[in-house]
Design a protein around this motif. Sequence first.
Motif, PDB file in Angstrom:
ATOM      1  N   UNK A  56     -71.963   5.192   1.782  1.00 37.49           N
ATOM      2  CA  UNK A  56     -72.361   5.641   0.446  1.00 37.49           C
ATOM      3  C   UNK A  56     -72.685   4.463  -0.466  1.00 37.49           C
ATOM      4  N   UNK A  57     -71.876   3.432  -0.398  1.00 44.63           N
ATOM      5  CA  UNK A  57     -72.120   2.255  -1.225  1.00 44.63           C
ATOM      6  C   UNK A  57     -73.417   1.555  -0.825  1.00 44.63           C
ATOM      7  N   UNK A  58     -73.714   1.526   0.453  1.00 46.18           N
ATOM      8  CA  UNK A  58     -74.979   0.950   0.913  1.00 46.18           C
ATOM      9  C   UNK A  58     -76.160   1.764   0.389  1.00 46.18           C
ATOM     10  N   UNK A  59     -76.021   3.083   0.408  1.00 46.32           N
ATOM     11  CA  UNK A  59     -77.085   3.944  -0.147  1.00 46.32           C
ATOM     12  C   UNK A  59     -77.220   3.736  -1.649  1.00 46.32           C
ATOM     13  N   UNK A  60     -76.094   3.534  -2.327  1.00 49.81           N
ATOM     14  CA  UNK A  60     -76.128   3.265  -3.762  1.00 49.81           C
ATOM     15  C   UNK A  60     -76.870   1.958  -4.035  1.00 49.81           C
ATOM     16  N   UNK A  61     -76.590   0.939  -3.250  1.00 48.15           N
ATOM     17  CA  UNK A  61     -77.290  -0.345  -3.358  1.00 48.15           C
ATOM     18  C   UNK A  61     -78.795  -0.133  -3.214  1.00 48.15           C
ATOM     19  N   UNK A  62     -79.198   0.585  -2.168  1.00 46.95           N
ATOM     20  CA  UNK A  62     -80.622   0.851  -1.933  1.00 46.95           C
ATOM     21  C   UNK A  62     -81.232   1.661  -3.076  1.00 46.95           C
ATOM     22  N   UNK A  63     -80.504   2.668  -3.532  1.00 45.58           N
ATOM     23  CA  UNK A  63     -81.016   3.525  -4.598  1.00 45.58           C
ATOM     24  C   UNK A  63     -81.240   2.765  -5.890  1.00 45.58           C
ATOM     25  N   UNK A  64     -80.300   1.915  -6.260  1.00 43.03           N
ATOM     26  CA  UNK A  64     -80.454   1.123  -7.489  1.00 43.03           C
ATOM     27  C   UNK A  64     -81.601   0.134  -7.325  1.00 43.03           C
ATOM     28  N   UNK A  65     -81.697  -0.491  -6.154  1.00 43.21           N
ATOM     29  CA  UNK A  65     -82.772  -1.461  -5.916  1.00 43.21           C
ATOM     30  C   UNK A  65     -84.143  -0.792  -5.992  1.00 43.21           C
ATOM     31  N   UNK A  66     -84.250   0.438  -5.502  1.00 44.35           N
ATOM     32  CA  UNK A  66     -85.537   1.136  -5.485  1.00 44.35           C
ATOM     33  C   UNK A  66     -85.868   1.817  -6.809  1.00 44.35           C
ATOM     34  N   UNK A  67     -84.838   2.285  -7.519  1.00 44.43           N
ATOM     35  CA  UNK A  67     -85.045   2.994  -8.784  1.00 44.43           C
ATOM     36  C   UNK A  67     -84.094   2.445  -9.852  1.00 44.43           C
TER      37      UNK A  67
ATOM     38  N   UNK B 163     -84.299   2.033 -12.926  1.00 39.47           N
ATOM     39  CA  UNK B 163     -84.321   2.627 -14.263  1.00 39.47           C
ATOM     40  C   UNK B 163     -83.585   3.956 -14.355  1.00 39.47           C
ATOM     41  N   UNK B 164     -83.141   4.502 -13.241  1.00 35.56           N
ATOM     42  CA  UNK B 164     -82.340   5.728 -13.320  1.00 35.56           C
ATOM     43  C   UNK B 164     -80.912   5.354 -13.718  1.00 35.56           C
ATOM     44  N   UNK B 165     -80.195   6.301 -14.259  1.00 36.48           N
ATOM     45  CA  UNK B 165     -78.851   5.992 -14.753  1.00 36.48           C
ATOM     46  C   UNK B 165     -77.884   5.755 -13.597  1.00 36.48           C
ATOM     47  N   UNK B 166     -76.860   4.976 -13.882  1.00 34.06           N
ATOM     48  CA  UNK B 166     -75.833   4.734 -12.862  1.00 34.06           C
ATOM     49  C   UNK B 166     -75.128   6.039 -12.501  1.00 34.06           C
ATOM     50  N   UNK B 167     -74.935   6.898 -13.486  1.00 33.23           N
ATOM     51  CA  UNK B 167     -74.300   8.198 -13.223  1.00 33.23           C
ATOM     52  C   UNK B 167     -75.114   8.996 -12.213  1.00 33.23           C
ATOM     53  N   UNK B 168     -76.440   9.031 -12.393  1.00 33.21           N
ATOM     54  CA  UNK B 168     -77.306   9.741 -11.449  1.00 33.21           C
ATOM     55  C   UNK B 168     -77.218   9.122 -10.060  1.00 33.21           C
ATOM     56  N   UNK B 169     -77.294   7.809 -10.009  1.00 32.85           N
ATOM     57  CA  UNK B 169     -77.255   7.108  -8.722  1.00 32.85           C
ATOM     58  C   UNK B 169     -75.932   7.350  -8.002  1.00 32.85           C
ATOM     59  N   UNK B 170     -74.833   7.203  -8.719  1.00 33.96           N
ATOM     60  CA  UNK B 170     -73.502   7.383  -8.138  1.00 33.96           C
ATOM     61  C   UNK B 170     -73.333   8.809  -7.630  1.00 33.96           C
ATOM     62  N   UNK B 171     -73.724   9.766  -8.450  1.00 31.27           N
ATOM     63  CA  UNK B 171     -73.598  11.177  -8.066  1.00 31.27           C
ATOM     64  C   UNK B 171     -74.447  11.500  -6.834  1.00 31.27           C
ATOM     65  N   UNK B 172     -75.653  10.961  -6.772  1.00 34.36           N
ATOM     66  CA  UNK B 172     -76.543  11.265  -5.644  1.00 34.36           C
ATOM     67  C   UNK B 172     -76.021  10.696  -4.327  1.00 34.36           C
ATOM     68  N   UNK B 173     -75.111   9.748  -4.412  1.00 34.41           N
ATOM     69  CA  UNK B 173     -74.536   9.157  -3.195  1.00 34.41           C
ATOM     70  C   UNK B 173     -73.210   9.791  -2.807  1.00 34.41           C
TER      71      UNK B 173
ATOM     72  N   UNK C 221     -70.978  -6.282  -9.914  1.00 30.49           N
ATOM     73  CA  UNK C 221     -70.790  -4.953 -10.487  1.00 30.49           C
ATOM     74  C   UNK C 221     -72.088  -4.164 -10.520  1.00 30.49           C
ATOM     75  N   UNK C 222     -71.974  -2.872 -10.762  1.00 30.08           N
ATOM     76  CA  UNK C 222     -73.154  -2.010 -10.802  1.00 30.08           C
ATOM     77  C   UNK C 222     -74.120  -2.396 -11.922  1.00 30.08           C
ATOM     78  N   UNK C 223     -73.605  -2.603 -13.126  1.00 32.11           N
ATOM     79  CA  UNK C 223     -74.494  -2.905 -14.260  1.00 32.11           C
ATOM     80  C   UNK C 223     -75.230  -4.233 -14.066  1.00 32.11           C
TER      81      UNK C 223
END
Length: 137
Positions: A73-84, A86-96, A115-117
């Motif tokens: 899940x954390x690896x997917x979160x890393x990929x998701x933040x890197x790719x998008x 501008x989406x919120x951390x809440x959205x990214x975290x929830x989607x993982x 850290x995430x931010x």
Amino acid sequence: MRFAPLRHRPIPISRNQQLDVVNRAARYFSHHFSEEISSEALAHSIGVSAEWLDLCFDHCRGKTPFQALQHFRLSRLFEGIAQQPNSTLQQQVHSCGLASVMAANRLFEELFGIGLAPFRRICRRAAADQLLHRGQP
């Protein structure tokens, strides 16, 4: 009463069979990572008992299935933040499939050393730089 660690318990199947169980679980993670996953449901879906699942992960990966899922899940979160970025951390975290931004931040920082931010700020800058360079020959 104290039990011996799992690593000291013998497992009477071959290394290839153990890896097959771990790989089937990994495929399950890739399809269901955003959902709540219990060890029992995971074990049932791949056709083994929860104890066998734990033993196979311990022998092959040195971690529990839950730890492996969190890492996925954390690896997917890393990929998701890197790719998008501008989406919120809440959205990214929830989607993982992670519980909260605060908990995800602690785990993310332990795994990746940032850290995430701050990671999202770096990704935003990188995305802005890419847009800037695309406009120039």
